[in-house]
Write a protein that holds these residues in place. Sequence first.
Motif, mmCIF file in Angstrom:
data_model
loop_
_atom_site.group_PDB
_atom_site.id
_atom_site.type_symbol
_atom_site.label_atom_id
_atom_site.label_comp_id
_atom_site.label_asym_id
_atom_site.label_seq_id
_atom_site.Cartn_x
_atom_site.Cartn_y
_atom_site.Cartn_z
ATOM 1 N N ASN A 194 0.742 -1.307 0.215
ATOM 2 C CA ASN A 194 0.012 0.007 -0.146
ATOM 3 C C ASN A 194 0.814 1.378 -0.154
ATOM 4 O OD1 ASN A 194 0.834 0.376 2.798
ATOM 5 N ND2 ASN A 194 -0.924 -0.541 3.720
ATOM 6 N N ASP A 195 0.428 2.377 0.054
ATOM 7 C CA ASP A 195 1.049 3.586 0.003
ATOM 8 C C ASP A 195 1.954 3.882 1.180
ATOM 9 O OD1 ASP A 195 -1.039 4.566 1.665
ATOM 10 O OD2 ASP A 195 -1.942 5.987 0.115
ATOM 11 N N GLN A 196 1.946 3.069 2.225
ATOM 12 C CA GLN A 196 2.692 3.279 3.441
ATOM 13 C C GLN A 196 3.790 2.103 3.395
ATOM 14 O OE1 GLN A 196 -0.306 3.440 6.508
ATOM 15 N NE2 GLN A 196 -0.548 5.890 6.407
ATOM 16 N N GLY A 197 3.916 1.416 2.289
ATOM 17 C CA GLY A 197 5.050 0.398 2.189
ATOM 18 C C GLY A 197 4.564 -0.783 2.693
ATOM 19 N N CYS A 198 3.485 -0.944 3.245
ATOM 20 C CA CYS A 198 3.045 -2.307 3.919
ATOM 21 C C CYS A 198 2.591 -3.373 3.179
ATOM 22 C CB CYS A 198 2.144 -2.160 4.978
ATOM 23 S SG CYS A 198 2.585 -0.794 6.384
ATOM 24 N N HIS B 215 -11.944 -10.255 -2.282
ATOM 25 C CA HIS B 215 -11.696 -9.338 -3.189
ATOM 26 C C HIS B 215 -11.174 -8.071 -2.524
ATOM 27 C CE1 HIS B 215 -15.312 -8.386 -1.225
ATOM 28 N NE2 HIS B 215 -15.404 -7.024 -1.749
ATOM 29 N N LEU B 216 -10.949 -8.044 -1.272
ATOM 30 C CA LEU B 216 -10.405 -6.880 -0.598
ATOM 31 C C LEU B 216 -8.932 -7.394 -0.028
ATOM 32 C CD1 LEU B 216 -13.431 -6.307 1.841
ATOM 33 C CD2 LEU B 216 -12.926 -4.874 -0.229
ATOM 34 N N PHE B 217 -8.083 -6.093 -0.069
ATOM 35 C CA PHE B 217 -6.771 -6.467 0.279
ATOM 36 C C PHE B 217 -6.439 -5.534 1.746
ATOM 37 C CE2 PHE B 217 -6.640 -7.292 -3.853
ATOM 38 C CZ PHE B 217 -5.394 -8.163 -4.316
ATOM 39 N N TYR B 218 -5.707 -6.171 2.494
ATOM 40 C CA TYR B 218 -5.495 -5.954 3.884
ATOM 41 C C TYR B 218 -3.947 -5.974 4.150
ATOM 42 C CZ TYR B 218 -10.386 -7.004 4.834
ATOM 43 O OH TYR B 218 -11.737 -7.078 4.518
ATOM 44 N N CYS B 219 -3.517 -5.127 5.033
ATOM 45 C CA CYS B 219 -2.085 -5.275 5.446
ATOM 46 C C CYS B 219 -1.841 -5.970 6.721
ATOM 47 C CB CYS B 219 -1.395 -3.860 5.784
ATOM 48 S SG CYS B 219 -2.242 -2.765 6.951
ATOM 49 N N GLY B 220 -3.060 -6.152 7.591
ATOM 50 C CA GLY B 220 -2.828 -7.035 8.913
ATOM 51 C C GLY B 220 -2.188 -6.091 9.936
ATOM 52 N N ARG B 221 -2.117 -5.033 9.733
ATOM 53 C CA ARG B 221 -1.506 -4.141 10.902
ATOM 54 C C ARG B 221 -2.638 -3.908 11.993
ATOM 55 N NH1 ARG B 221 0.623 1.387 8.616
ATOM 56 N NH2 ARG B 221 -1.232 0.890 6.984
ATOM 57 N N ASN B 222 -2.279 -3.875 13.264
ATOM 58 C CA ASN B 222 -2.878 -3.395 14.457
ATOM 59 C C ASN B 222 -2.747 -1.948 14.743
ATOM 60 O OD1 ASN B 222 -4.465 -3.160 16.637
ATOM 61 N ND2 ASN B 222 -3.494 -4.724 17.524
ATOM 62 N N GLN C 190 -6.960 -0.247 -2.816
ATOM 63 C CA GLN C 190 -7.775 -1.269 -3.267
ATOM 64 C C GLN C 190 -8.255 -0.605 -4.940
ATOM 65 O OE1 GLN C 190 -9.182 -3.851 -1.350
ATOM 66 N NE2 GLN C 190 -10.134 -4.346 -3.504
ATOM 67 N N PRO C 191 -8.452 0.420 -5.186
ATOM 68 C CA PRO C 191 -8.963 0.735 -6.662
ATOM 69 C C PRO C 191 -7.684 0.315 -7.530
ATOM 70 C CG PRO C 191 -9.299 2.744 -5.310
ATOM 71 C CD PRO C 191 -8.401 1.654 -4.524
ATOM 72 N N LYS C 192 -6.407 0.192 -7.158
ATOM 73 C CA LYS C 192 -5.453 -0.241 -8.124
ATOM 74 C C LYS C 192 -5.525 -1.731 -8.492
ATOM 75 C CE LYS C 192 -1.981 2.823 -6.232
ATOM 76 N NZ LYS C 192 -1.071 3.449 -5.258
ATOM 77 N N GLN D 216 -15.254 -2.690 -4.779
ATOM 78 C CA GLN D 216 -15.093 -1.400 -3.832
ATOM 79 C C GLN D 216 -14.534 -1.870 -2.546
ATOM 80 O OE1 GLN D 216 -15.604 1.593 -4.645
ATOM 81 N NE2 GLN D 216 -15.313 2.718 -2.596
ATOM 82 N N SER D 217 -13.499 -1.032 -1.988
ATOM 83 C CA SER D 217 -13.125 -1.190 -0.817
ATOM 84 C C SER D 217 -14.124 -1.198 0.342
ATOM 85 C CB SER D 217 -11.872 -0.137 -0.300
ATOM 86 O OG SER D 217 -12.653 1.144 -0.098
ATOM 87 N N ARG D 218 -13.665 -1.844 1.598
ATOM 88 C CA ARG D 218 -14.713 -1.777 2.619
ATOM 89 C C ARG D 218 -14.194 -0.682 3.899
ATOM 90 N NH1 ARG D 218 -16.556 -6.963 5.990
ATOM 91 N NH2 ARG D 218 -17.853 -6.033 7.500
ATOM 92 N N ALA D 219 -15.037 0.398 3.691
ATOM 93 C CA ALA D 219 -14.614 1.415 4.750
ATOM 94 C C ALA D 219 -15.144 1.303 6.197
ATOM 95 C CB ALA D 219 -15.135 2.658 4.208
ATOM 96 N N PRO D 220 -14.493 1.603 7.220
ATOM 97 C CA PRO D 220 -15.254 1.617 8.482
ATOM 98 C C PRO D 220 -16.508 2.354 8.587
ATOM 99 C CG PRO D 220 -12.881 2.350 8.716
ATOM 100 C CD PRO D 220 -13.273 2.270 6.938
ATOM 101 N N PRO D 221 -17.491 1.940 9.467
ATOM 102 C CA PRO D 221 -18.633 2.892 9.230
ATOM 103 C C PRO D 221 -18.475 4.307 9.869
ATOM 104 C CG PRO D 221 -18.695 0.645 10.667
ATOM 105 C CD PRO D 221 -17.356 0.904 10.329
ATOM 106 N N GLY D 222 -18.936 5.127 9.227
ATOM 107 C CA GLY D 222 -18.692 6.898 9.397
ATOM 108 C C GLY D 222 -17.453 7.182 8.671
ATOM 109 N N ALA D 223 -16.645 6.428 8.036
ATOM 110 C CA ALA D 223 -15.503 6.837 7.360
ATOM 111 C C ALA D 223 -15.806 7.908 6.392
ATOM 112 C CB ALA D 223 -14.771 5.725 6.843
ATOM 113 N N ALA D 224 -17.015 7.929 5.666
ATOM 114 C CA ALA D 224 -17.300 8.847 4.417
ATOM 115 C C ALA D 224 -17.776 10.131 5.320
ATOM 116 C CB ALA D 224 -18.511 8.243 3.703
ATOM 117 N N ALA D 225 -18.498 9.942 6.360
ATOM 118 C CA ALA D 225 -18.842 11.166 7.039
ATOM 119 C C ALA D 225 -17.525 11.902 7.588
ATOM 120 C CB ALA D 225 -19.722 10.964 8.265
ATOM 121 N N ALA D 226 -16.638 11.114 8.200
ATOM 122 C CA ALA D 226 -15.344 11.838 8.652
ATOM 123 C C ALA D 226 -14.520 12.462 7.483
ATOM 124 C CB ALA D 226 -14.530 10.725 9.437
#
Length: 82
Positions: A12-16, A28-35, A63-65, A70-80
């Motif tokens: 990802n763009d943070q190098g993980c 279909h979703l990509f995860y880095c596994g970081r806590n 994800q778009p790459k 579509q990616s799975r955003a946390p609840p409220g992420a769009a509002a934030a």
Amino acid sequence: TTVVAAQMSLRNDQGCRVAPGLDAHCRHLFYCGRNLGCAAIPGSDGRCGPSNGPQCASCRRYQPKTGLTQSRAPPGAAAAAA
């Protein structure tokens, strides 16, 4: 071996390193596994994947790459973000 090598280079763009979700409904979703904590990934246990759940911000940007659904955003992420 080629598929494993290709997945090892996905970052990802943070190098993980990122990999597809482990649960069937999240492959279909990509995860880095970081806590990163619940504040960074609201609506989750604080971890970005690796099985399911919301992605961290960096994995959502990645994800778009992939050309996958579509990616799975946390609840409220769009509002934030607004």
